[in-house]
Design a protein around this motif. Structure first.
Motif, short mmCIF file in Angstrom:
data_model
loop_
_atom_site.label_atom_id
_atom_site.label_comp_id
_atom_site.label_asym_id
_atom_site.label_seq_id
_atom_site.Cartn_x
_atom_site.Cartn_y
_atom_site.Cartn_z
N HIS A 32 0.83 -1.21 0.00
CA HIS A 32 0.00 0.00 0.00
C HIS A 32 0.86 1.26 0.00
CE1 HIS A 32 -3.59 -2.35 1.91
NE2 HIS A 32 -3.73 -2.27 0.61
N PHE A 33 1.87 1.24 0.84
CA PHE A 33 2.74 2.40 1.00
C PHE A 33 3.49 2.72 -0.28
CE2 PHE A 33 6.99 3.87 2.90
CZ PHE A 33 6.57 5.18 3.13
N LEU A 34 4.02 1.68 -0.91
CA LEU A 34 4.96 1.89 -2.01
C LEU A 34 4.30 1.86 -3.38
CD1 LEU A 34 7.85 -0.31 -0.55
CD2 LEU A 34 7.86 2.18 -0.77
N VAL A 35 3.27 1.04 -3.54
CA VAL A 35 2.70 0.85 -4.87
C VAL A 35 1.28 1.40 -4.97
CG1 VAL A 35 2.16 -0.84 -6.67
CG2 VAL A 35 4.15 -1.19 -5.20
N GLY A 36 0.46 1.16 -3.97
CA GLY A 36 -0.91 1.66 -4.01
C GLY A 36 -1.91 0.59 -3.62
N ASP A 37 -3.19 0.88 -3.86
CA ASP A 37 -4.24 -0.01 -3.40
C ASP A 37 -4.32 -1.26 -4.25
OD1 ASP A 37 -4.83 1.80 -1.51
OD2 ASP A 37 -6.71 2.51 -2.40
N LEU A 38 -4.71 -2.35 -3.59
CA LEU A 38 -4.92 -3.62 -4.28
C LEU A 38 -6.35 -3.68 -4.80
CD1 LEU A 38 -3.07 -5.96 -1.76
CD2 LEU A 38 -2.39 -5.48 -4.11
N LYS A 39 -6.54 -4.42 -5.89
CA LYS A 39 -7.85 -4.54 -6.51
C LYS A 39 -8.45 -5.92 -6.29
CE LYS A 39 -9.96 -3.74 -11.06
NZ LYS A 39 -10.09 -5.03 -11.76
N GLU A 40 -7.66 -6.95 -6.51
CA GLU A 40 -8.18 -8.30 -6.33
C GLU A 40 -7.04 -9.24 -5.95
OE1 GLU A 40 -9.91 -9.70 -9.97
OE2 GLU A 40 -8.03 -9.61 -11.09
N ASP A 67 0.57 -22.30 8.49
CA ASP A 67 2.02 -22.20 8.60
C ASP A 67 2.58 -21.30 7.51
OD1 ASP A 67 2.23 -23.92 10.77
OD2 ASP A 67 2.44 -25.71 9.52
N ALA A 68 1.86 -21.25 6.40
CA ALA A 68 2.31 -20.46 5.25
C ALA A 68 1.09 -19.97 4.50
CB ALA A 68 3.20 -21.30 4.32
N ALA A 69 1.19 -18.78 3.94
CA ALA A 69 0.10 -18.23 3.14
C ALA A 69 0.69 -17.40 2.00
CB ALA A 69 -0.81 -17.35 4.00
N LEU A 70 0.25 -17.73 0.79
CA LEU A 70 0.73 -17.04 -0.41
C LEU A 70 -0.46 -16.46 -1.14
CD1 LEU A 70 2.51 -19.77 0.08
CD2 LEU A 70 3.41 -19.26 -2.19
N PHE A 71 -0.25 -15.35 -1.83
CA PHE A 71 -1.32 -14.88 -2.72
C PHE A 71 -0.79 -14.06 -3.87
CE2 PHE A 71 -2.01 -10.42 -1.32
CZ PHE A 71 -1.39 -10.40 -0.07
N LEU A 72 -1.57 -14.07 -4.94
CA LEU A 72 -1.32 -13.24 -6.12
C LEU A 72 -2.28 -12.06 -6.05
CD1 LEU A 72 -1.14 -16.02 -8.87
CD2 LEU A 72 0.75 -15.00 -7.59
N ALA A 73 -1.89 -10.96 -6.67
CA ALA A 73 -2.73 -9.77 -6.56
C ALA A 73 -2.59 -8.89 -7.79
CB ALA A 73 -2.32 -8.97 -5.32
N ARG A 74 -3.64 -8.12 -7.99
CA ARG A 74 -3.63 -7.07 -8.99
C ARG A 74 -3.85 -5.75 -8.26
NH1 ARG A 74 -3.96 -8.38 -14.39
NH2 ARG A 74 -4.63 -10.50 -13.96
N PHE A 75 -3.04 -4.74 -8.60
CA PHE A 75 -3.20 -3.42 -8.00
C PHE A 75 -4.16 -2.58 -8.84
CE2 PHE A 75 0.13 -3.18 -4.71
CZ PHE A 75 0.86 -4.31 -5.00
N GLU A 76 -4.73 -1.57 -8.22
CA GLU A 76 -5.61 -0.64 -8.95
C GLU A 76 -4.89 0.04 -10.10
OE1 GLU A 76 -8.74 -0.15 -8.74
OE2 GLU A 76 -9.36 -0.92 -6.78
N ASN A 77 -3.59 0.28 -9.94
CA ASN A 77 -2.85 1.01 -10.98
C ASN A 77 -2.29 0.12 -12.08
OD1 ASN A 77 -0.69 -0.25 -9.82
ND2 ASN A 77 0.24 1.60 -8.96
N GLY A 78 -2.67 -1.16 -12.08
CA GLY A 78 -2.24 -2.04 -13.16
C GLY A 78 -1.03 -2.89 -12.84
N ALA A 79 -0.36 -2.60 -11.74
CA ALA A 79 0.76 -3.45 -11.34
C ALA A 79 0.24 -4.80 -10.87
CB ALA A 79 1.56 -2.78 -10.22
N ILE A 80 1.10 -5.80 -10.87
CA ILE A 80 0.70 -7.11 -10.34
C ILE A 80 1.67 -7.50 -9.24
CG2 ILE A 80 -0.44 -7.85 -12.47
CD1 ILE A 80 1.98 -9.44 -13.23
#
Lengths: 386, 386, 386, 386
Positions: free
Chosen positions: D198-206, D244-257
């Motif tokens: 959030h701080f460095l890239v921006g809001d997440l979308k999904e 014990d572990a949690a991973l996720f993929l994400a798309r940012f509002e600004n188009g970054a992944i």
């Protein structure tokens, strides 16, 4: 000239490295003069005949003198033991053959000067096998310095650290015997550092050194072949007569100062051949174990992003790199030899002396002996005094 | 004893570092004797009064001599300029106060010997501020060596590289004037390397060095405070009278050999305080810029997984680490001072001399002067000759 | 069998890499079956004739079908564009030729299955060019896992990062067109990561992915040759029809979990092909830019010296390393091909299937398509469902 | 305002970290509002009274509610267990106290929203303890992005790797019990990565995630205090109810992944909190184990010296660095808290909300729950749907 016919004397470790480089050259540098692997020469017929077949030479011989009278030999490549370099080189030069000679040029400064004199008198091309110069990352360091991008050079510090003698049970191989090897870590490893200092920074002015033999008695070996060796349990021992480590401080003609260290007792360092150079406008750091990289610092970077850059010298902007693989794909130790032969081929075609040549070999020998004298007499020695 | 009442002389860079460490000690080492920040002393009343408030001292004074007669002062902490160390230390010892003195102990070997003699005669505890010893990663190196896990030590190589003088416009600060600073990179940086050599490897036997001043004239500064400084455009210049870089080779009493280098001209190195030690059974590499790490190589690792380990010295197994944060969380430069004061507090409670103490300060000074003599007379100098 | 006669289809980047490897094999592995570089094949006569000469092939042809009926061809090496792999492989298998096929086996899972079926029916040996497996450092990771020295594997994370598309002016090369290249970073880069996952950890069970095309229009290229390309100023543009980046999460059959990332937009990464594996007893980290190194962590190291070891996989204890240079001397990208051909030669001599073979190619293709389906349908996909 | 009177609820690990930071602030940031350590609060009188003395608080209490009515308390610092955050925060806000609350804001998204609403209604200043933002090297990354020097952001990949659960004998501590801890690695470690995203890239979308519990039964602990714990031999076991572990993929509002990974099973990683960001003009890489460094790559560097720079963020050009030690001298984990309190003090003095505040806490919680939902329902989840 389309081809360069090679006669090579020597067929062990260095003979293999050279053969591989000759083989690779036309594939990766197709616009260069092609070396033809004509004759390989060694004293042991069984050994040299197998090498000829494995390495891809057309013929072999056990008598190097037969090469001298052949019209179909342009270059004599000498990688036989150091104590025979002089005889072969002088005779080859007198026969009008170009020369590629492995380092060290000879076991003494006087011998190396005799070789240079013979080569100059004969008017042939002469090159010495300081192959590390041809590492793309080191070529980049050279370019940065020549372009003034590092500014005035203040410091050169270099260390060549190996660890194969750490084990006290390692036998008394020929490399540990002064009468065969000349010296220990000093001549073997410092020679490379001195040549890089000459290449990158310039001539040395004065030196003072120290050396040490940590283990003075070792078991006699079962055999003396190759780089290593083994010994039987409870084997008799003999004296180690060369240095295990040799260090020296130096002053360059241009005002820079330097420190050099060579050792075979640095546990964990299989072959750390490394240097750092500090200039008024930047610095570079190199380590042959990561030979595709050069660390580069430039003082005029913006204030908040100053730091050493890890440059992979595999981009199109780097020497030789477009001949090999895409950016980011490492090359290895052997490629330095291919690059050296590109220089040899180019120099012969362009009718100029290759670099480094026998003059560089003499200069290196001069520093090696100056350091030895400084150790013996425990005093600073001027390079020009030798 | 529950508390240790401190009177501190000096309130600049080192005064702040010490104050911070005193402050942190009871929080992180609650079972240790608690230092009480009683009186801070400095010549400039305005400066010292602000420091007293900012750093958390109960009182301040402009006359250190008033500390000597107070019963409520147990320890005098001297971090005033080096040229007043001796006077304060001798007077404090005579007054029966314990001493913590910043390095260098004094500007000359003779002065440092006088200080040690005074301290011994008074029977007080005396400690010297070689704070780097107290880095957990360096404590780990010490432990590995003491336990014999590195075997017999063969090589010590150390370099303390800074770059703040690379810029020729950097002004002629007090650190570049021999009459104030004593020497340049040598006394400032090699002093730390020499102490680490003593701590980790042992006593030195003989040395030979060289030094260089690359920029001999610099603009006069606007002010001389702090570590840096500025100068006006077209400022008048003055001569630099200390070394910019100093290197030396050494032989240890136990047969190991060493190389040392200190410079303020290594572009890209803000403060690379680094060493490597090679023994018959292993090696360690340290760099203060990554002070939480020690690289460790052990020869008896299995043949296919031999390599330098990057050990984060923040595990419970590492010195002081359980006092701070969970494993993997870095500590910083300032923590070395806190650890040093733990040693001081423990030593006083246990009625033993802390380590390192004035003897270590004298030994360091002895080597520094031996190197200077070797540079001046261009010859090897025996440490025992001084 | 003493020789293995090769007919190679393809003469560009991969053709050069393969030729170089065939030539190096007898020099460095003299006790292995020697590959004979019989015929090189390409559609463009001028191009292939030059390649034949530069690379050292005895003959060339423009019609690969002529190879099938020749008794003096044992192996067909297919490194032509991916869209012709199937036709050549099936015909060659039917003609009884052994096969070495570059990755990807084919553009679709069905095609790759057809190729495997043809190869199995013909009873020939078949191998696929997942050359990275043959990096000595990766072979070491494999050995550590197989020997149980890492324990049960929990995590596999891998990333193949390149940056050649970061520049928006980079033209619309063939690799950016779906009809020719099949996919973008996914098929090109993830394919390698998937094969390493299969090799080192085991079969995948289910996947879910995402992909992105950051720059959707690019200038049309002047030419489409080679890996790169150029475009004129103000060139017309066309749509990018493949992914710039593709990431996926995965579950392995053995309970481990994984993350995979491939991108051509990671500025600063020319070709970072990297993975990390965490097991119950240790971990390994690999990066192809430092391909001679494997970082190894073992949980049963002593408590105070735990840390990742930087292992140079160039010791005699490491796969293939005794064939090359002394310990500590790097090898490069090209050596992985030589090692692959050693496996091919050994498998043929020993009358067994080489590894990796077409089964591995099919499995890789299956995962690639499962990921694509998961991206299209935005859901987890079971590998076994394809 | 000259002083900020603090009442702190909590006195264990985080209470110590906060206390240390409050004490350091006036020494290193003397021009900032000075925090006064008024009252420390904890339920266990013996524990909190010792903490008060060791950490330097003027008073202690066992009832946090007594703080609310005191006029001499400006700020309530909440670092008690997460399950009591809400009650304390809402009551404190209603009483008009400013708030500093440790992460996570609360155990559920709804609770965190309630806390934000209460804070906004009360008009107080509210801050959340995402201390990693205040690492100077991360501040540098932020600055490079804000200044556009990395261009458009395409990739964010982050991993927080720990290894304290690798050992199956590690007991069933409270952190492994869902009813107390909420979640495992996900809430503990991914929370930090999400905030940095959030701080460095921006809001997440999904987002879409996966998680795993590798060891589902563990021995019951002897005690549940602190971060670790021990268990008796042959202890009874209980079920691990968190991941014990949690991973996720994400798309940012600004188009970054983006890709995120948190695990407590990465052998060799004590606490590797790391991320990489790739933009159209450059990249940065960070690892908290080397928290003083940021690796920076800029695409517009000259062609032959492109590479990641290792920037020590300790120069005067770097945030907060002039408050501490000279360039090149590391700071540690604890300094991030001091910097956070500087922000708190500045915001209160300047009558603005500090950053990060409860809004950031809510946003983080929203993503954490979206990931949990995506894991439960095995589908992509839109952040805005929660």
């Amino acid at each position: 000239m389309d081809e360069l016919n090679i006669g090579m004397v020597g067929y062990k470790f260095m003979g293999k490295a050279h053969s591989n480089a000759y083989r690779a050259l036309p594939m990766f540098f197709p616009d260069r003069v092609k070396p033809t692997m004509k004759v390989i020469c060694g004293r042991n017929e069984e050994g040299v005949s197998v090498a000829a077949k494995d390495f891809g030479w057309k013929e072999y011989t056990t008598d190097w003198k037969t090469l001298l009278s052949r019209d179909d030999i342009d270059v004599i490549d000498i990688n036989a033991p150091s104590n025979v370099h002089k005889e072969i080189a002088v005779a080859s030069a007198n026969a009008g053959k170009h020369l590629y000679c492995e380092k060290p040029l000879a076991l003494t400064l006087q011998d190396s000067r005799d070789m240079l004199a013979a080569a100059e008198q004969a008017g042939i091309k002469h090159m010495i096998g300081f192959n590390y110069r041809f590492t793309p990352a080191i070529m980049l360091a050279k370019k940065l310095i020549e372009d003034g991008r590092l500014g005035d050079i203040r410091h050169f510090r270099a260390w060549f650290l190996q660890d194969w003698l750490t084990d006290p049970h390692f036998p008394l191989a020929w490399r540990l015997q002064k009468e065969i090897a000349g010296s220990g870590a000093h001549g073997d490893l410092n020679a490379h550092l001195i040549d890089l200092a000459h290449f990158l920074v310039g001539d040395l002015k004065e030196v003072i050194g120290m050396s040490e033999t940590f283990i003075t008695e070792r078991p006699l070996p079962d055999d003396t072949g190759g780089l290593s060796g083994t010994s039987k349990k409870n084997a008799a021992t003999g004296p180690v007569t060369v240095d295990d480590a040799a260090l020296f401080l130096a002053r360059f003609e241009n005002g820079a100062i330097g420190s050099f260290e060579a050792t075979r007792f640095a546990a964990g360092h299989r072959s750390t051949n490394s240097f750092e150079i500090n200039g008024s406008k930047g610095s570079v750091i190199f380590d042959f174990e990561r030979m595709n990289e050069l660390q580069v610092y430039l003082t005029d970077d913006q204030a908040d992003v100053q730091g050493f850059r890890r440059v992979m010298a595999t981009d199109p902007a780097h020497a030789y790199s477009d001949a090999w693989w895409p950016a980011g794909h490492p090359i290895g130790y052997e490629h330095t030899f291919t690059h050296a032969f590109v220089e040899l081929a180019d120099a012969i075609r362009e009718d100029r002396q290759p670099v480094p040549n026998f003059k560089d070999g003499v200069k290196c020998q001069q520093v090696l002996e100056a350091v030895e004298l400084s150790i013996e007499e425990r005093r600073w020695v001027q390079i020009s005094s030798l």
